[in-house]
Structures are given as C-alpha cells and as structure tokens.
Design a protein around this motif. Structure first.
Motif, PDB file in Angstrom:
ATOM      1  N   ILE A  61       0.846  -1.191   0.000  1.00  0.00           N
ATOM      2  CA  ILE A  61       0.000   0.000   0.000  1.00  0.00           C
ATOM      3  C   ILE A  61       0.883   1.243   0.000  1.00  0.00           C
ATOM      4  CG2 ILE A  61      -1.762   1.291   1.258  1.00  0.00           C
ATOM      5  CD1 ILE A  61      -2.620  -1.376   2.506  1.00  0.00           C
ATOM      6  N   LEU A  62       0.555   2.184  -0.887  1.00  0.00           N
ATOM      7  CA  LEU A  62       1.263   3.464  -0.966  1.00  0.00           C
ATOM      8  C   LEU A  62       0.262   4.584  -0.718  1.00  0.00           C
ATOM      9  CD1 LEU A  62       3.961   4.923  -1.716  1.00  0.00           C
ATOM     10  CD2 LEU A  62       3.076   5.051  -4.056  1.00  0.00           C
ATOM     11  N   PHE A  63       0.522   5.398   0.304  1.00  0.00           N
ATOM     12  CA  PHE A  63      -0.309   6.560   0.612  1.00  0.00           C
ATOM     13  C   PHE A  63       0.316   7.778  -0.057  1.00  0.00           C
ATOM     14  CE2 PHE A  63      -0.958   3.646   4.180  1.00  0.00           C
ATOM     15  CZ  PHE A  63      -2.340   3.569   4.208  1.00  0.00           C
ATOM     16  N   VAL A  64      -0.503   8.605  -0.723  1.00  0.00           N
ATOM     17  CA  VAL A  64       0.020   9.720  -1.507  1.00  0.00           C
ATOM     18  C   VAL A  64      -0.709  11.024  -1.180  1.00  0.00           C
ATOM     19  CG1 VAL A  64       0.424  10.607  -3.847  1.00  0.00           C
ATOM     20  CG2 VAL A  64       0.629   8.148  -3.394  1.00  0.00           C
ATOM     21  N   CYS A  65       0.087  12.077  -0.944  1.00  0.00           N
ATOM     22  CA  CYS A  65      -0.447  13.435  -0.834  1.00  0.00           C
ATOM     23  C   CYS A  65       0.404  14.320  -1.742  1.00  0.00           C
ATOM     24  CB  CYS A  65      -0.477  13.933   0.613  1.00  0.00           C
ATOM     25  SG  CYS A  65       1.120  14.207   1.403  1.00  0.00           S
ATOM     26  N   MET A  66       0.381  15.607  -1.541  1.00  0.00           N
ATOM     27  CA  MET A  66       1.073  16.504  -2.462  1.00  0.00           C
ATOM     28  C   MET A  66       2.595  16.500  -2.272  1.00  0.00           C
ATOM     29  SD  MET A  66       0.380  20.512  -3.310  1.00  0.00           S
ATOM     30  CE  MET A  66      -1.331  20.171  -3.680  1.00  0.00           C
ATOM     31  N   GLY A  67       3.055  16.797  -1.072  1.00  0.00           N
ATOM     32  CA  GLY A  67       4.496  16.935  -0.851  1.00  0.00           C
ATOM     33  C   GLY A  67       5.128  15.835  -0.041  1.00  0.00           C
ATOM     34  N   ASN A  68       4.317  14.903   0.468  1.00  0.00           N
ATOM     35  CA  ASN A  68       4.782  13.782   1.273  1.00  0.00           C
ATOM     36  C   ASN A  68       5.452  14.236   2.564  1.00  0.00           C
ATOM     37  OD1 ASN A  68       7.090  10.995   0.972  1.00  0.00           O
ATOM     38  ND2 ASN A  68       5.055  10.962   1.814  1.00  0.00           N
ATOM     39  N   ILE A  69       4.880  15.299   3.184  1.00  0.00           N
ATOM     40  CA  ILE A  69       5.417  15.729   4.472  1.00  0.00           C
ATOM     41  C   ILE A  69       4.338  15.867   5.555  1.00  0.00           C
ATOM     42  CG2 ILE A  69       7.479  16.843   3.539  1.00  0.00           C
ATOM     43  CD1 ILE A  69       6.010  19.565   4.038  1.00  0.00           C
ATOM     44  N   CYS A  70       3.070  15.869   5.180  1.00  0.00           N
ATOM     45  CA  CYS A  70       2.013  16.056   6.184  1.00  0.00           C
ATOM     46  C   CYS A  70       1.092  14.836   6.273  1.00  0.00           C
ATOM     47  CB  CYS A  70       1.183  17.303   5.880  1.00  0.00           C
ATOM     48  SG  CYS A  70       2.098  18.857   6.030  1.00  0.00           S
ATOM     49  N   ARG A  71       0.190  14.688   5.300  1.00  0.00           N
ATOM     50  CA  ARG A  71      -0.845  13.663   5.376  1.00  0.00           C
ATOM     51  C   ARG A  71      -0.348  12.259   5.100  1.00  0.00           C
ATOM     52  NH1 ARG A  71      -4.649  16.521   1.148  1.00  0.00           N
ATOM     53  NH2 ARG A  71      -2.595  17.061   0.380  1.00  0.00           N
ATOM     54  N   SER A  72       0.351  12.049   3.997  1.00  0.00           N
ATOM     55  CA  SER A  72       0.745  10.678   3.654  1.00  0.00           C
ATOM     56  C   SER A  72       1.758  10.078   4.639  1.00  0.00           C
ATOM     57  CB  SER A  72       1.211  10.573   2.201  1.00  0.00           C
ATOM     58  OG  SER A  72       2.277  11.432   1.911  1.00  0.00           O
ATOM     59  N   PRO A  73       2.709  10.859   5.193  1.00  0.00           N
ATOM     60  CA  PRO A  73       3.571  10.262   6.214  1.00  0.00           C
ATOM     61  C   PRO A  73       2.788   9.860   7.473  1.00  0.00           C
ATOM     62  CG  PRO A  73       4.525  12.323   5.443  1.00  0.00           C
ATOM     63  CD  PRO A  73       3.151  12.211   4.856  1.00  0.00           C
TER      64      PRO A  73
ATOM     65  N   SER B 134       7.822   3.271 -11.175  1.00  0.00           N
ATOM     66  CA  SER B 134       7.867   1.892 -10.668  1.00  0.00           C
ATOM     67  C   SER B 134       6.828   1.649  -9.568  1.00  0.00           C
ATOM     68  CB  SER B 134       9.266   1.562 -10.142  1.00  0.00           C
ATOM     69  OG  SER B 134       9.631   2.436  -9.092  1.00  0.00           O
ATOM     70  N   ASP B 135       6.383   2.713  -8.877  1.00  0.00           N
ATOM     71  CA  ASP B 135       5.376   2.545  -7.829  1.00  0.00           C
ATOM     72  C   ASP B 135       4.084   1.956  -8.377  1.00  0.00           C
ATOM     73  OD1 ASP B 135       7.000   3.580  -5.784  1.00  0.00           O
ATOM     74  OD2 ASP B 135       6.314   5.633  -6.141  1.00  0.00           O
ATOM     75  N   PHE B 136       3.760   2.275  -9.619  1.00  0.00           N
ATOM     76  CA  PHE B 136       2.506   1.811 -10.195  1.00  0.00           C
ATOM     77  C   PHE B 136       2.480   0.299 -10.401  1.00  0.00           C
ATOM     78  CE2 PHE B 136       2.751   6.300 -11.609  1.00  0.00           C
ATOM     79  CZ  PHE B 136       1.682   6.764 -10.851  1.00  0.00           C
ATOM     80  N   LYS B 137       3.638  -0.307 -10.517  1.00  0.00           N
ATOM     81  CA  LYS B 137       3.664  -1.770 -10.616  1.00  0.00           C
ATOM     82  C   LYS B 137       4.055  -2.427  -9.299  1.00  0.00           C
ATOM     83  CE  LYS B 137       8.246  -2.359 -12.837  1.00  0.00           C
ATOM     84  NZ  LYS B 137       8.846  -1.149 -12.408  1.00  0.00           N
ATOM     85  N   ASP B 138       4.741  -1.679  -8.431  1.00  0.00           N
ATOM     86  CA  ASP B 138       5.222  -2.248  -7.171  1.00  0.00           C
ATOM     87  C   ASP B 138       4.170  -2.281  -6.070  1.00  0.00           C
ATOM     88  OD1 ASP B 138       7.680  -2.579  -8.373  1.00  0.00           O
ATOM     89  OD2 ASP B 138       8.590  -0.821  -7.426  1.00  0.00           O
ATOM     90  N   PHE B 139       3.121  -1.461  -6.180  1.00  0.00           N
ATOM     91  CA  PHE B 139       2.112  -1.398  -5.122  1.00  0.00           C
ATOM     92  C   PHE B 139       0.776  -1.926  -5.609  1.00  0.00           C
ATOM     93  CE2 PHE B 139       5.366   1.404  -3.592  1.00  0.00           C
ATOM     94  CZ  PHE B 139       5.383   1.123  -2.231  1.00  0.00           C
TER      95      PHE B 139
ATOM     96  N   GLU C 138      -3.974  -0.382 -15.513  1.00  0.00           N
ATOM     97  CA  GLU C 138      -4.180  -1.501 -14.593  1.00  0.00           C
ATOM     98  C   GLU C 138      -3.889  -1.151 -13.131  1.00  0.00           C
ATOM     99  OE1 GLU C 138       0.053  -1.690 -16.073  1.00  0.00           O
ATOM    100  OE2 GLU C 138      -1.886  -1.383 -17.025  1.00  0.00           O
ATOM    101  N   THR C 139      -3.495   0.082 -12.866  1.00  0.00           N
ATOM    102  CA  THR C 139      -3.165   0.516 -11.511  1.00  0.00           C
ATOM    103  C   THR C 139      -4.430   0.682 -10.676  1.00  0.00           C
ATOM    104  OG1 THR C 139      -1.290   1.745 -12.396  1.00  0.00           O
ATOM    105  CG2 THR C 139      -1.968   2.291 -10.170  1.00  0.00           C
ATOM    106  N   THR C 140      -4.361   0.247  -9.424  1.00  0.00           N
ATOM    107  CA  THR C 140      -5.473   0.421  -8.510  1.00  0.00           C
ATOM    108  C   THR C 140      -5.245   1.689  -7.704  1.00  0.00           C
ATOM    109  OG1 THR C 140      -5.801  -1.957  -8.386  1.00  0.00           O
ATOM    110  CG2 THR C 140      -6.830  -0.626  -6.669  1.00  0.00           C
ATOM    111  N   LEU C 141      -5.963   2.735  -8.077  1.00  0.00           N
ATOM    112  CA  LEU C 141      -5.907   4.032  -7.404  1.00  0.00           C
ATOM    113  C   LEU C 141      -7.220   4.242  -6.667  1.00  0.00           C
ATOM    114  CD1 LEU C 141      -4.641   6.235 -10.379  1.00  0.00           C
ATOM    115  CD2 LEU C 141      -3.257   5.288  -8.518  1.00  0.00           C
TER     116      LEU C 141
END
Length: 166
Positions: free
Chosen positions: A6-18, A79-84, A105-108
């Motif tokens: 599972i990969l969590f994604v936000c804009m800058g990767n410093i607030c919500r996704s971490p 690579s995240d699109f195939k790794d997660f 084929e990516t699950t978003l």
C-alpha cells in the motif's frame, strides 16, 4: 500468502501521507501482521524530497505514540505503479494527478472512499496550526483502522479497479 503493498500519496509527502503511513504501520504492527504488508508514502510533487515529515506531523504522531521522524519525503516513481497493489490518494487533486500518469491496470483509490466510505478529502493541514494536524490524524486513524479491518474482504476486488472522481 503474498504481501499486500500500500502506498499513501499526498502533495508533498510531508504532512498527510507520512501520517497515514505511520498510523497504518503502527496498526499493522499492533495486530501482529507486519510481515503481511509493505507500506510506504510518496508525494505527487518533489519539493521536499529527502526531507523528514513536517515537524507538526511528527509532533502529532508522537503525541499518539507513533514515531514517523525517520521517514523521508519522496516523489512518486513510475515503478510505484507496478510495485504497489493499492495506491491511496489523500484528496481528489492528488488522485487526478495520479490518474494522469498511472497505467490503466493501476489500482488508485481516494482515501475518503476506500477507508472512510464518505468520499471526503483529507484536508491539507500545512498552512494551519496544530488543530488541523490533529483533525487529520483523527480522520486517518479512523480510516486506517477500517482499511486494515476490511482488507481480507476487499483484497481480491482491488486489482484493476480505479476509483472514479466524484
């Protein structure tokens, strides 16, 4: 059993996704399921690459017994699109940005759809104070708890299903 990634994604990767990564990692460890998951976070932008999470995210997590200080921001990679197995966006803007670059084929999924069932965006607390970070923490904790609980039932249906933006 195959690990669930599972990969969590936000804009800058410093607030919500971490915070989401830290909370989900903590819940998985508490459930003694760490060996069954790969958990990470990333941003759609690269402004903060290599930097730790926002000090307010670190403080909020720490106040709840979760240490995210060792995380480092990174931008999403092809690579995240195939790794997660599952890529979870914190809001519709980031989901739309991911949909533009992801293979079909990516699950978003939108966190508010998948984990909360409300369709809500997780608000970006960056320009606010501690109360905004605490609100985000509470919504993420609720959603991450539900997501962990639901994984067994929904796992088979994730692959290949892209969430629509409402």
């Amino acid at each position: 059993m195959k690990r669930i990634s599972i990969l969590f994604v936000c804009m800058g990767n410093i607030c919500r996704s971490p915070l989401a990564e830290g909370i989900f990692r903590y819940l998985v460890a508490e459930a003694d399921l760490a060996g069954q998951f790969t958990i990470d976070s990333a941003g759609t932008g690269g402004w903060h690459e290599g930097k730790p999470p926002d000090r307010r995210s670190i403080a909020t997590a720490e106040s709840h017994g979760i240490d995210i200080s060792g995380q480092r921001a990174r931008r999403i990679r092809s690579s995240d699109f195939k790794d997660f197995d599952l890529i979870v966006a914190m809001d519709r803007d980031n989901l739309a940005a991911l949909e533009k670059i992801a293979p079909p084929e990516t699950t978003l999924r939108l966190f508010g759809d998948l984990a909360l069932g409300t369709g809500e965006n997780i608000p970006d607390p960056y320009y606010g104070g501690p109360a905004g970070f605490e609100l985000v923490y509470t919504r993420l904790l609720t959603g991450c708890s539900s997501l962990l609980e639901a994984l067994g039932a929904e796992r088979a249906s994730w692959r290949g299903n892209t969430s629509s933006v409402r």
